[in-house]
Design a protein around this motif. Structure first.
Motif, PDB file in Angstrom:
ATOM      1  N   LEU A   1       2.032   9.491  -5.531  1.00 22.30           N
ATOM      2  CA  LEU A   1       1.961   9.703  -4.086  1.00 22.30           C
ATOM      3  C   LEU A   1       3.342  10.044  -3.519  1.00 22.30           C
ATOM      4  CD1 LEU A   1      -0.628   6.966  -3.024  1.00 22.30           C
ATOM      5  CD2 LEU A   1      -0.982   9.428  -3.302  1.00 22.30           C
TER       6      LEU A   1
ATOM      7  N   ALA B   1      -2.915   3.966   0.345  1.00 26.15           N
ATOM      8  CA  ALA B   1      -3.756   3.730  -0.838  1.00 26.15           C
ATOM      9  C   ALA B   1      -3.724   2.247  -1.214  1.00 26.15           C
ATOM     10  CB  ALA B   1      -3.264   4.566  -2.008  1.00 26.15           C
TER      11      ALA B   1
ATOM     12  N   ASN C   1      -0.303   0.698 -10.913  1.00 26.62           N
ATOM     13  CA  ASN C   1       0.128   0.810  -9.514  1.00 26.62           C
ATOM     14  C   ASN C   1       1.423   1.599  -9.372  1.00 26.62           C
ATOM     15  OD1 ASN C   1      -1.947  -0.515  -7.964  1.00 26.62           O
ATOM     16  ND2 ASN C   1      -1.390  -2.349  -9.119  1.00 26.62           N
TER      17      ASN C   1
ATOM     18  N   VAL D   1      -7.552   8.520   0.857  1.00 24.91           N
ATOM     19  CA  VAL D   1      -6.223   9.152   0.840  1.00 24.91           C
ATOM     20  C   VAL D   1      -6.370  10.614   0.450  1.00 24.91           C
ATOM     21  CG1 VAL D   1      -3.998   9.212  -0.356  1.00 24.91           C
ATOM     22  CG2 VAL D   1      -4.998   7.027   0.295  1.00 24.91           C
TER      23      VAL D   1
ATOM     24  N   ALA E   1      -8.663   4.684  -6.571  1.00 22.36           N
ATOM     25  CA  ALA E   1      -7.944   3.991  -5.494  1.00 22.36           C
ATOM     26  C   ALA E   1      -7.750   4.935  -4.307  1.00 22.36           C
ATOM     27  CB  ALA E   1      -6.600   3.474  -5.999  1.00 22.36           C
ATOM     28  N   CYS E   2      -7.425   6.182  -4.593  1.00 21.41           N
ATOM     29  CA  CYS E   2      -7.254   7.179  -3.519  1.00 21.41           C
ATOM     30  C   CYS E   2      -8.590   7.416  -2.812  1.00 21.41           C
ATOM     31  CB  CYS E   2      -6.717   8.491  -4.089  1.00 21.41           C
ATOM     32  SG  CYS E   2      -5.019   8.367  -4.676  1.00 21.41           S
ATOM     33  N   ASP E   3      -9.654   7.482  -3.601  1.00 20.92           N
ATOM     34  CA  ASP E   3     -10.987   7.705  -3.015  1.00 20.92           C
ATOM     35  C   ASP E   3     -11.378   6.557  -2.086  1.00 20.92           C
ATOM     36  OD1 ASP E   3     -11.344  10.100  -4.280  1.00 20.92           O
ATOM     37  OD2 ASP E   3     -12.584   9.307  -5.918  1.00 20.92           O
TER      38      ASP E   3
ATOM     39  N   ALA F   1      -9.675   4.582  -0.346  1.00 22.44           N
ATOM     40  CA  ALA F   1      -8.973   4.532   0.942  1.00 22.44           C
ATOM     41  C   ALA F   1      -9.042   5.869   1.678  1.00 22.44           C
ATOM     42  CB  ALA F   1      -7.521   4.149   0.697  1.00 22.44           C
TER      43      ALA F   1
ATOM     44  N   LEU G   1       0.344   5.155  -9.504  1.00 22.69           N
ATOM     45  CA  LEU G   1      -0.195   5.567  -8.203  1.00 22.69           C
ATOM     46  C   LEU G   1       0.938   5.812  -7.211  1.00 22.69           C
ATOM     47  CD1 LEU G   1      -2.463   5.876  -6.073  1.00 22.69           C
ATOM     48  CD2 LEU G   1      -2.460   3.373  -5.831  1.00 22.69           C
TER      49      LEU G   1
ATOM     50  N   ARG H   1       0.856  -1.174   0.000  1.00 21.91           N
ATOM     51  CA  ARG H   1       0.000   0.000   0.000  1.00 21.91           C
ATOM     52  C   ARG H   1       0.894   1.226   0.000  1.00 21.91           C
ATOM     53  NH1 ARG H   1      -5.196  -1.480   1.981  1.00 21.91           N
ATOM     54  NH2 ARG H   1      -5.634   0.562   2.832  1.00 21.91           N
TER      55      ARG H   1
ATOM     56  N   THR I   1      -4.266  13.763  -0.736  1.00 19.32           N
ATOM     57  CA  THR I   1      -2.952  14.223  -1.178  1.00 19.32           C
ATOM     58  C   THR I   1      -2.838  15.705  -0.855  1.00 19.32           C
ATOM     59  OG1 THR I   1      -3.887  14.631  -3.372  1.00 19.32           O
ATOM     60  CG2 THR I   1      -2.739  12.533  -3.032  1.00 19.32           C
TER      61      THR I   1
END
Ligand SMILES: [Zn+2]
Length: 457
Positions: free
Chosen positions: A452, A44, A445, A159, A153-155, A157, A448, A40, A161
């Motif tokens: 991040l 995320a 990935n 997350v 994916a951010c949504d 979890a 992502l 992760r 930024t």
């Protein structure tokens, strides 16, 4: 990049079988995006590999040949009905993901997710969804749909930024319509000349095309963004060559998009009767051109490196069976990340051309006809991509991009980086273009993880 006709039929058939067999067997197999435990990134979860695959497959319907399947590729040329349909599909996905998509005057689609610090510049990432005629389903589509997957994916979890995240689907990337490539990102970078949008192509005015995809030609200049508009630009793309597959490495960290220098060489000999002119009295321009073509290869391959040189166009006059060629013009195209290396190669070719001219009793003039500077990826962005790959347990390697990408336009405005994933057989711009689903997911990935990582800088 690769002409299918240059590949022997037996290999082409084998590739077809491999691809169909691959697609057939994969249908029942769950996608396994990771080789180890799913890591992760700062909380995320990984990008949804199943959604990524099903969206790439669904997008392929727009521009699919009649009665065809996913394996038959796509013709989604910019401004076509298929392009409009594909864009509508992606905009629908963006809305379903909670974004409020906007279309700039050039027709580029943007979707923004707020960061915690509104004073910080955006992190921009995406690709394109237009294709060449009879193109593949991964060129551009992967990077565009992975960008959406990253936001989701951010949504999922929760997350947050620091920098706002913005995904982009560039309009008109392929140089098919109007003979112009990177058209949408080019306008954003400020490369727009008067008259550019008045061009006509296949009976379509470019301004009408831009209107058709939701842009606004009357305000086209407003699409331009100033330098420093974003913290970084990232693009995930298929390699479109075979280096990663050959090396068995799943992730390419692009060092930059190569510089392209083109030279026009004009060789003057003397056209004369092919039956009555003795061999030792000829001034054969095509013979000189042949020596020059071989010389280009010898000079370009003499030293180790990834420089390439091509004589890809030859015009012979009078081009008749019974006349000694009196004049030949040809193009010499040289590509490398280093402009200095290109100029040194050209000087060597020029010197060799003088000797060839003397030996063949011709004259050879060489003129630089076009130059494209390299677009170098930002070291910090390359490092972020490498770190993300390592965290995922994925080997990566640095490499140049021999093909052009929207990222080179973005390099003019700020930090830029690109992630490559392997192309099976190095094939692209063909229905046989293929990237394994596992590699697609890995690339998403890495995208992502890299963004991040950049968010923390
Ligand atoms: Zn592309």
């Amino acid at each position: 990049m690769i002409s299918m006709t240059s590949i022997p039929r037996s290999i082409r058939r084998a590739m077809t079988l491999t691809r169909r067999a691959f697609l057939g067997t994969m249908a029942a197999v769950p996608v396994a995006p990771f080789r180890g435990a799913a890591p992760r990134f700062y909380g995320a979860p990984p990008v949804d590999a199943h959604a990524l695959r099903s969206r790439i497959e669904a997008l392929s319907i727009f521009g699919r040949p009649a009665g065809g399947t996913f394996a038959d590729g796509v013709s989604r040329v910019a401004y076509s009905d298929a392009d409009v349909g594909g864009r509508r599909y992606v905009i629908g996905l963006m809305k379903a993901a909670g974004l409020s998509p906007t279309i700039d005057p050039a027709g580029n689609i943007f979707g923004r997710r707020a960061g915690t610090d509104a004073s910080l510049p955006l992190i921009l990432f995406g690709s394109h969804i237009d294709s060449v005629p009879d193109g593949g389903n991964f060129d551009g589509d992967l990077g565009s749909l992975a960008a959406l997957g990253v936001i989701e994916a951010c949504d999922r979890a929760g997350v947050r930024t620091r920098h706002p995240l913005e995904m982009v689907v560039w309009a008109h990337e392929e140089g098919v319509a109007f003979g112009r490539g990177l058209a949408g990102s080019r306008i954003v970078a400020g490369d727009l000349k008067p008259g550019d949008i008045d061009q006509e192509w296949n009976g379509l005015k470019r301004a009408d095309g831009i209107r058709k995809i939701g842009g606004d030609p009357a305000r086209i200049g407003d699409a331009r963004r100033p330098k420093g508009s974003w913290h970084a630009y990232l693009e995930l793309h298929i390699e479109q060559g075979g280096a990663l597959e050959r090396a068995g490495v799943p992730v390419g960290v692009v060092e930059g998009i190569v510089s392209i220098d083109r030279y026009e060489a004009t060789i003057a000999g003397f056209a004369n009767h092919a039956g009555t002119t003795p061999m030792n009295e000829r001034q054969d321009a095509l013979l000189a051109a042949s020596h020059l073509t071989i010389a280009v290869r010898e000079i370009v391959t003499r030293d180790a490196g990834r420089q390439v040189g091509t004589v890809g166009r030859l015009d012979v006059k009078p081009n008749a069976a019974n006349v000694i060629p009196g004049e030949v013009s040809l193009t010499i195209e040289l590509r490398d990340l280093s402009t200095a290396k290109l100029r040194a190669l050209a000087e060597e070719i020029r010197a060799r051309a003088a000797r060839i001219a003397a030996a063949t009793k011709t004259t050879i003039a060489m003129r630089l006809s076009s130059e494209n500077p390299p677009a170098l990826a930002t070291p910090a962005v390359q490092e972020a991509i490498e770190r993300a790959s390592t965290a995922l347990g994925l080997q990566s390697m640095r490499m140049p991009s021999g093909a052009g990408h929207d990222a080179q336009m973005m390099a003019q405005l700020g930090p830029m980086g690109m992630i490559f994933v392997p192309s099976v057989g190095g094939i692209s711009h063909s229905p046989k273009e293929l990237t394994r689903w596992e590699d697609c997911a890995n690339g998403a990935n890495v995208l992502l993880g890299a963004l991040l990582t950049l968010d923390r800088l």
